[in-house]
Design a protein around this motif. Structure first.
Motif, PDB file in Angstrom:
ATOM      1  N   PHE A 282       0.831  -1.198   0.000  1.00 28.95           N
ATOM      2  CA  PHE A 282       0.000   0.000   0.000  1.00 28.95           C
ATOM      3  C   PHE A 282       0.870   1.253   0.000  1.00 28.95           C
ATOM      4  CE2 PHE A 282      -2.896  -3.162   1.633  1.00 28.95           C
ATOM      5  CZ  PHE A 282      -4.096  -2.826   1.021  1.00 28.95           C
ATOM      6  N   VAL A 283       0.277   2.351  -0.442  1.00 21.72           N
ATOM      7  CA  VAL A 283       0.954   3.642  -0.422  1.00 21.72           C
ATOM      8  C   VAL A 283       0.982   4.143   1.012  1.00 21.72           C
ATOM      9  CG1 VAL A 283       0.885   6.015  -1.271  1.00 21.72           C
ATOM     10  CG2 VAL A 283       0.229   4.130  -2.776  1.00 21.72           C
ATOM     11  N   GLU A 284       2.145   4.680   1.417  1.00 23.72           N
ATOM     12  CA  GLU A 284       2.256   5.212   2.773  1.00 23.72           C
ATOM     13  C   GLU A 284       1.443   6.484   2.871  1.00 23.72           C
ATOM     14  OE1 GLU A 284       6.272   5.737   3.833  1.00 23.72           O
ATOM     15  OE2 GLU A 284       6.818   3.604   3.696  1.00 23.72           O
ATOM     16  N   LEU A 303       0.461   0.534  -4.042  1.00 24.30           N
ATOM     17  CA  LEU A 303       1.732   0.746  -4.725  1.00 24.30           C
ATOM     18  C   LEU A 303       2.098  -0.430  -5.616  1.00 24.30           C
ATOM     19  CD1 LEU A 303       4.152   2.685  -4.929  1.00 24.30           C
ATOM     20  CD2 LEU A 303       5.232   1.428  -3.064  1.00 24.30           C
ATOM     21  N   GLU A 304       1.746  -1.649  -5.219  1.00 19.70           N
ATOM     22  CA  GLU A 304       2.095  -2.839  -6.000  1.00 19.70           C
ATOM     23  C   GLU A 304       1.021  -3.884  -5.801  1.00 19.70           C
ATOM     24  OE1 GLU A 304       5.810  -6.029  -6.473  1.00 19.70           O
ATOM     25  OE2 GLU A 304       5.803  -4.507  -4.881  1.00 19.70           O
ATOM     26  N   TRP A 305       0.635  -4.556  -6.906  1.00 17.47           N
ATOM     27  CA  TRP A 305      -0.349  -5.626  -6.874  1.00 17.47           C
ATOM     28  C   TRP A 305       0.354  -6.976  -6.997  1.00 17.47           C
ATOM     29  CZ3 TRP A 305      -5.434  -4.191  -6.141  1.00 17.47           C
ATOM     30  CH2 TRP A 305      -5.759  -2.854  -6.382  1.00 17.47           C
ATOM     31  N   TYR A 306      -0.370  -8.020  -6.611  1.00 17.18           N
ATOM     32  CA  TYR A 306       0.177  -9.367  -6.765  1.00 17.18           C
ATOM     33  C   TYR A 306       0.219  -9.747  -8.237  1.00 17.18           C
ATOM     34  CZ  TYR A 306       0.583 -10.892  -1.912  1.00 17.18           C
ATOM     35  OH  TYR A 306       0.980 -11.055  -0.609  1.00 17.18           O
TER      36      TYR A 306
END
Length: 624
Positions: A282-284, A303-306
């Motif tokens: 997740f985005v901070e 921020l990043e997906w699987y």
């Protein structure tokens, strides 16, 4: 023809400088005037009321009936558009809120109501804010009237100030007809936060060379399948549960399905996590003082997906807070990873199940209710079954009962004279105790102990031992639920049964019964031999008894019933034989004439030797 003066009277003149006309007082030539002395205007007026003069005054129509206010103003409502401002203290995005309302004034009863139009998904209690009633205006008891309402004014009701901005056409026409000058209408004020939410948010999308359509057309219906385990044994009632993870290459979505087995006791819900894109990082976010709840995750928050690179055999993957260990995959998944990423190690991991801890079954202590074996079945099953019975033993020993005479060992002198009959049932090893009722004893006889099994002293629920026939010997003590009994006598059937089954009983128990019954058998044998030796036949004895009865009828003081009861009480062992001295003393106390010739002869015939007498034969002379 005789008239000579034809002049007319003057009718025009001046008065105060104004020309006026007056009616003539005399006719032409000064003759007397007999016609109406009215002006032309009055004559014209009289001509207009000729029907009244002819037919009389016309009748007026009756006045119209009284109409009450609730009928005259029924369904006539004044509507005003207004708003009020509400403070919002616990929000960083808005400090106040504008809420639009409609004020209704009902002309029929001067009542008012305030209604807020319902806005969908507003999260506010809307609708009727003030119910219909006469709203107080001040503390003096006055109420609001329609004369107090106008456009462009503030009105306070119950501590809340409303700003009236406009009204509907009916309200405008009604107020103007009543002489009220209306203020010019104002524009309705809208909520700034609601207007801000209606504005579309600006999105900055960077152009990408990735073609999602090409990915869909290339990898449609191609799914990677992984076999995983979720270890939840750290929690209460947790266990190792198998799952299947599907990764859809067409849109990078993940689905987790449960694996069910027969009779596993679980409801058939096949999907644990529905098909969706799962966030990995997740985005901070900056720390906020106001809490927020996110129902749907968007691209701006992740921020990043699987992706397919995050799944591998022998590694753990955390999906939405649950850690899944991937231990194997299917053949298509192996080929895809071999061609796409060059991975060749797909050795499946053997899953070892943790052995279940053996929980020892602790049997609770016996509470004393019911039989021990029957109550113990409740500890083994939710639906207890009755314990099995020895059917062969029940059939072989049906109606076989061993009876013993026992006395109660007690410090109370009243209990020492009590006699009990102990019955042992051979079919089910149960014991019952019966107390024969004794007249004038002060103790109610009857059932003393119901049919049950009696444990021995020191017996426990784990190692329960019960009384058996081998424990019952003459003189032995038996403890029955805190009461101690002493065996004093037994039935002859007990001795016969023990002699026929001598291998099942100890020699000491059998010998004690033989020693107890030996004197009784000797007395019977002696009595039979004496009767045979004397050669006295039964007919002679009956004749002698008849003669004695005839002689004793003359003595009215004798009570046959008391005599029989006294002899039976003296015979403690029930053998029917008494000592001769005791027999004579008892006869003297009862007033029996033992010195009479016939009575003496009857005593000699009933004697069993020199010291014993068969009192039962003697009692035949005293019928009850």
């Amino acid at each position: 023809p005789q008239k000579t003066s034809f002049h007319r009277s003057q009718t025009l003149g001046y008065k105060n400088g104004f020309a006026v006309s007056r009616l003539p007082t005399v006719g032409i030539g000064g003759e007397r005037l007999y016609v109406n002395q009215l002006s032309q205007a009055e004559l014209d007026g009289l001509s207009n009321v000729r029907p009244t003069l002819t037919y009389g005054r016309a009748k007026k129509a009756p006045p119209s009936g009284f109409i009450p206010a609730h009928v005259a103003f029924d369904k006539k409502i004044l509507k005003f558009d207004a708003y009020f401002q509400e403070d919002v203290p616990l929000s960083t995005e808005e400090h106040y809120r504008i809420r639009q309302v409609c004020i209704y004034y009902y002309l029929e009863d001067d009542s008012m109501s305030v209604i807020e139009p319902v806005v969908q998904n507003s999260g506010l209690p809307q609708g009727k804010l003030i119910r219909r009633h006469r709203v107080p205006k001040n503390d003096r008891g006055d109420h609001y009237h329609w004369k107090d309402l106008n456009r462009g004014m503030n009105i306070t009701m119950y501590g809340r100030t409303y700003r009236i901005v406009d009204c509907d056409p009916f309200t405008q026409v009604f107020l103007e007809s009543q002489g009220i000058e209306l203020n010019p209408p104002e524009e309705m004020v809208f909520d700034p936060y609601t207007e801000l939410r209606r504005m579309p948010m600006r999105k900055y999308v960077t152009p990408s060379d990735f073609d999602q359509l090409k990915q869909f057309l290339t990898y449609d219906k191609q799914v990677l399948r992984f076999y995983a385990m979720w270890d939840d044994t750290d929690n209460m009632f947790g266990e190792n549960r198998p799952y299947i993870i599907h990764y859809y290459l067409a849109d990078n979505t993940v689905e987790v399905r449960e694996v069910y087995k027969k009779n596993d006791g679980r409801d058939p819900f096949p999907i644990l996590i529905k098909r969706q894109r799962l966030p990995k990082t997740f985005v901070e976010k900056k720390k906020k003082t106001f809490p927020s709840c996110v129902l749907e995750i968007s691209d701006q928050e992740v921020l990043e997906w699987y992706t397919a690179k995050d799944f591998a055999v022998g590694k753990s993957t955390t999906l939405l807070g649950r850690t899944f260990f991937i231990y194997d995959c299917d053949e298509f998944t192996r080929n895809f990873y071999r061609d796409k990423f060059g991975i060749t190690d797909f050795q499946p991991v053997e899953i070892k199940k943790k052995p279940l801890e053996e929980v020892p079954q602790v049997v609770p202590p016996y509470n004393g209710f019911g039989f021990l074996e029957d109550s113990l079945q409740n500890c083994f099953s939710l639906l207890p079954k009755p314990p099995r019975k020895d059917i062969i033993k029940i059939l072989e020993n049906h109606n076989k009962v061993l009876r013993y005479q026992v006395v109660l060992e007690s410090p109370n002198p009243e209990d020492r004279k009590r006699r009990f009959i102990l019955s042992y049932f051979l079919s089910d090893d149960m014991i019952s105790i019966y107390e024969p009722p004794v007249r004038n004893s002060g103790i109610i006889g009857g059932k003393y102990l119901g049919k049950t099994r009696v444990p021995k002293p020191g017996s426990t629920a784990d190692n329960a031992t019960y009384y058996g026939p081998s424990d019952f010997t003459i003189g032995s003590k038996i403890e029955v639920f805190g009461h101690r009994f002493v065996i004093t006598d037994a039935d002859e059937y007990v001795l016969n049964y023990m002699e026929s089954n001598a291998e099942s009983f100890p020699a000491a128990a059998l010998q004690s019964l033989r020693d107890h019954f030996r004197p009784r058998q000797v007395v019977k044998e002696t009595a039979n031999s004496d009767i045979t030796t004397l050669g006295t036949s039964k007919q002679e004895l009956d004749e002698l008894i008849g003669q004695v009865q005839g002689e004793l009828k003359l003595q009215k003081s004798l009570n046959n019933k008391n005599i029989r009861e006294a002899f039976l009480q003296c015979d403690e062992d029930g053998s029917g034989i008494l000592d001769k001295g005791k027999f004579l003393d008892l006869c003297d106390s009862l007033g029996v004439p033992t010195k009479a010739f016939l009575v003496t002869k009857l005593i000699d015939l009933c004697s069993c030797g020199e010291e014993k007498i068969n009192y039962r034969s003697f009692l035949r002379a005293f019928p009850s």
